[in-house]
Design an enzyme around this catalytic site. Structure first.
Site, short mmCIF file in Angstrom:
data_model
loop_
_atom_site.label_atom_id
_atom_site.label_comp_id
_atom_site.label_asym_id
_atom_site.label_seq_id
_atom_site.Cartn_x
_atom_site.Cartn_y
_atom_site.Cartn_z
N SER A 141 3.10 1.43 10.13
CA SER A 141 2.17 2.10 9.48
C SER A 141 0.95 3.31 9.62
CB SER A 141 1.93 1.04 8.56
OG SER A 141 1.41 0.55 8.32
N LYS A 142 1.51 4.42 8.93
CA LYS A 142 -0.08 5.45 9.27
C LYS A 142 -1.36 4.18 9.16
CE LYS A 142 -0.69 8.19 5.91
NZ LYS A 142 -0.02 9.03 5.15
#
Length: 502
Positions: A266-267
RNA sequence: GCCGCAUUCGUCUAGAGGCCUAGGACACCGCCCUCUCAAGGCGGAGAUCACCGGUUCGAAUCCGGUAUGCGGUACCA
């Protein structure tokens, strides 16, 4: 070479369906790559379809980023939009879902007509309340079928209240079985889908799970290769294909790419945008090689492959089943391998946009032999060549007099040694101002005063480059030129003088 | 909670019943090379193949269970 399609004589058609709600993600890039390799390996067709049904979150800018970076990786497609906002090519267009709304409406109408779907007048608030009750009763949340069989009178009553119907797909009560190229046979009870599912919102806009099936069918997709996070959605898709009267494609769910803590990448925890890696100076060849091996292996001990070689060797059956942690160290290593494999001229072209124009093309090519094996990413070149671009004053500002002094020497001794070096260099004829001659002279000088070469070179290095770590000293000096070298050494000597005097 | 998927060195992986006293790569450590840093060469450490039971003459490989992790559970994609 390419072997026959797994399911007989049906020509292989795969698709990648990114959603332009963000820049091209590492995981999307790998899924695209696997689809691409699968299609090329089998001589099939690769389709790009833009899933832009979520107008609120999507944007042209992201579509551009996705298409641009896919191209950058070397992944090309046979059908789909060729540039963001540009013309589509291929017989099954348009390839943007926002332009296919009539098809979805027509397909939903077919389901309604055949009784496989029905209008549901429950409001989101009512559904939410229902879910909360179910949870309170410790039941799995599910649609309770309230609007499954409404009478005309009930329907009219809802309508007169101003309600608009969403369309729900009637989920049959059965166990759905499908084959997955990577995981084998998977069985999931349709009950797990949580009851009849909305396929068209009450405002008339279709939902992802519906349009993906409609489009895969309309575009004659034979193999759906996607992330494992879609595995639980697959029974719904299978049911929809059947309800619509279409052949069900073959599925292959590839493992997820993971953060270091093994959660889905994930970012928040990792750098996920391909464009960010591009800006750091990772080469697309390295990126592709790395991504391909994240979850797949040719089964041999070779590890450096071009895109074409990967396409030749890729077999979906050899994709690993478990998620893979994104190993940045390995990417760095591979990038270095690819950088070193380039010729100086090739590297110069790649480096151009990373290095200030203050260093011209000739200068850039000339410095490459000195920095090539010291770079992990192209952006590293900026720091490596900075000594050539910085002014003499900027270089001098980078260090204090004490830093010039080797461990076993003092300031006065260092000043004497440096002065000696300065004289040797000043003495060189312009034609002799070369790496070899410089090194020979400095070594002789070091020996003459009984210093180890390394110690003798240290103040020179710092004076010349402003850094204790630099590309090879004498090559750097040759590139800098005699006058600038002398000026920098004089500046270093002046600094030393301030501490010697004290 | 429910459903599903997974589980081999820290990480990516090889492994398709005997070739496995488990191989490679990255990272790590040491030595060599060496003007710093790299690159390169050589070597080392590192996995009782999650656990427990089965099947088999024989299991990392097949079956069952457990544990753990992850994913999904929307009028998101």
């Amino acid at each position: 070479m390419a072997k026959a399609p797994a399911d007989g004589d049906r020509a292989v058609r795969v698709r990648m369906a990114p959603s332009p709600t963000g820049p091209l993600h590492i995981g999307t890039a790998r899924t695209s790559l696997y689809n691409y390799l699968f299609a090329r390996h089998l001589g099939g067709t690769y389709v790009l379809r833009v899933e832009d049904t979520d107008a609120a979150r999507g944007s042209d800018e992201f579509e551009r980023d996705i298409i641009d970076n896919l191209h950058w990786l070397g992944i090309n497609w046979d059908e789909g939009p060729q540039v963001a906002g540009g013309e589509d090519i291929g017989p099954y267009g348009p390839y943007r879902q926002s332009q296919r709304l009539e098809l979805y409406a027509a397909e939903a109408e077919r389901l309604l007509a055949s009784g496989q779907a029905f209008g549901c007048y429950c409001t989101p608030e009512e559904l939410e309340a229902m879910r909360r009750e179910q949870e309170a009763r410790k039941e799995p949340p599910h649609y309770n079928g309230r609007c499954r069989s409404l009478t005309d009178a009930e329907r009219d009553a809802f309508l007169s209240e101003g309600r608009r119907a969403a369309i729900r797909f009637r989920v049959p009560d059965e166990t759905v079985v499908f084959d997955d190229l990577i995981r084998g046979r998977v069985e999931i009870a349709a009950e797990a889908l949580g009851g009849d599912r909305v396929i068209v919102r009450s405002d008339g806009s279709p939902l992802y799970h519906f349009v993906v099936v409609v489009d895969d069918a309309a575009m004659h997709i034979t193999h759906v290769i996607r992330g494992e996070d879609h595995l639980s959605n697959t029974p719904l898709h299978v049911l929809l294909f059947r309800a619509l009267g279409h052949e069900v494609p073959v599925f292959a769910h590839i493992p997820l790419i993971l953060n270091p803590d093994r959660s889905k990448m994930s970012k928040r925890r990792s750098q996920t945008a391909i464009s960010a890696y591009r800006e750091d100076g990772y080469l697309p060849e390295a990126m592709v090689n790395f991504l391909a091996f994240l979850g797949w292996s040719p089964g041999t001990e070779e590890e450096i492959f071009t895109l074409d070689e990967l396409a030749n060797r890729f077999e979906i059956e050899h994709v690993h089943k478990a998620g893979a942690v994104f190993d940045k160290d390995r990417l760095d290593y591979l990038n270095g391998v690819y950088i070193r494999s380039l010729t100086d001229e090739q590297l110069a072209v790649r480096l151009r946009r990373f290095v200030s124009d203050a260093l011209d093309d000739r200068g850039l090519v000339a410095v490459i032999p000195l920095i090539k094996e010291r770079m992990v990413r192209l952006a590293d070149a900026r720091e490596l060549v900075a000594f050539l671009i910085e002014t003499d004053a900027e270089v001098a500002d980078r260090y204090g007099p004490d830093e010039l002094v080797p461990a076993k020497a003092d300031a006065a001794g260092t000043a004497a040694a440096l002065a000696r070096a300065r004289d040797e260099i000043a003495d060189l004829a312009p034609d002799d101002f070369s790496t070899g001659e410089l090194e020979a002279r400095c070594r002789r000088a070091a020996e003459a005063i009984g210093w180890k070469a390394g110690d003798f070179f240290k103040p020179i290095r710092i004076g010349i480059t402003g850094r204790s770590v630099s590309p090879p000293l004498f090559g750097s000096m040759e590139l800098l030129g005699k006058d600038r070298c002398l000026a920098r050494l004089d500046a270093a000597l002046a600094k030393l003088a301030t501490v010697v005097a004290a």
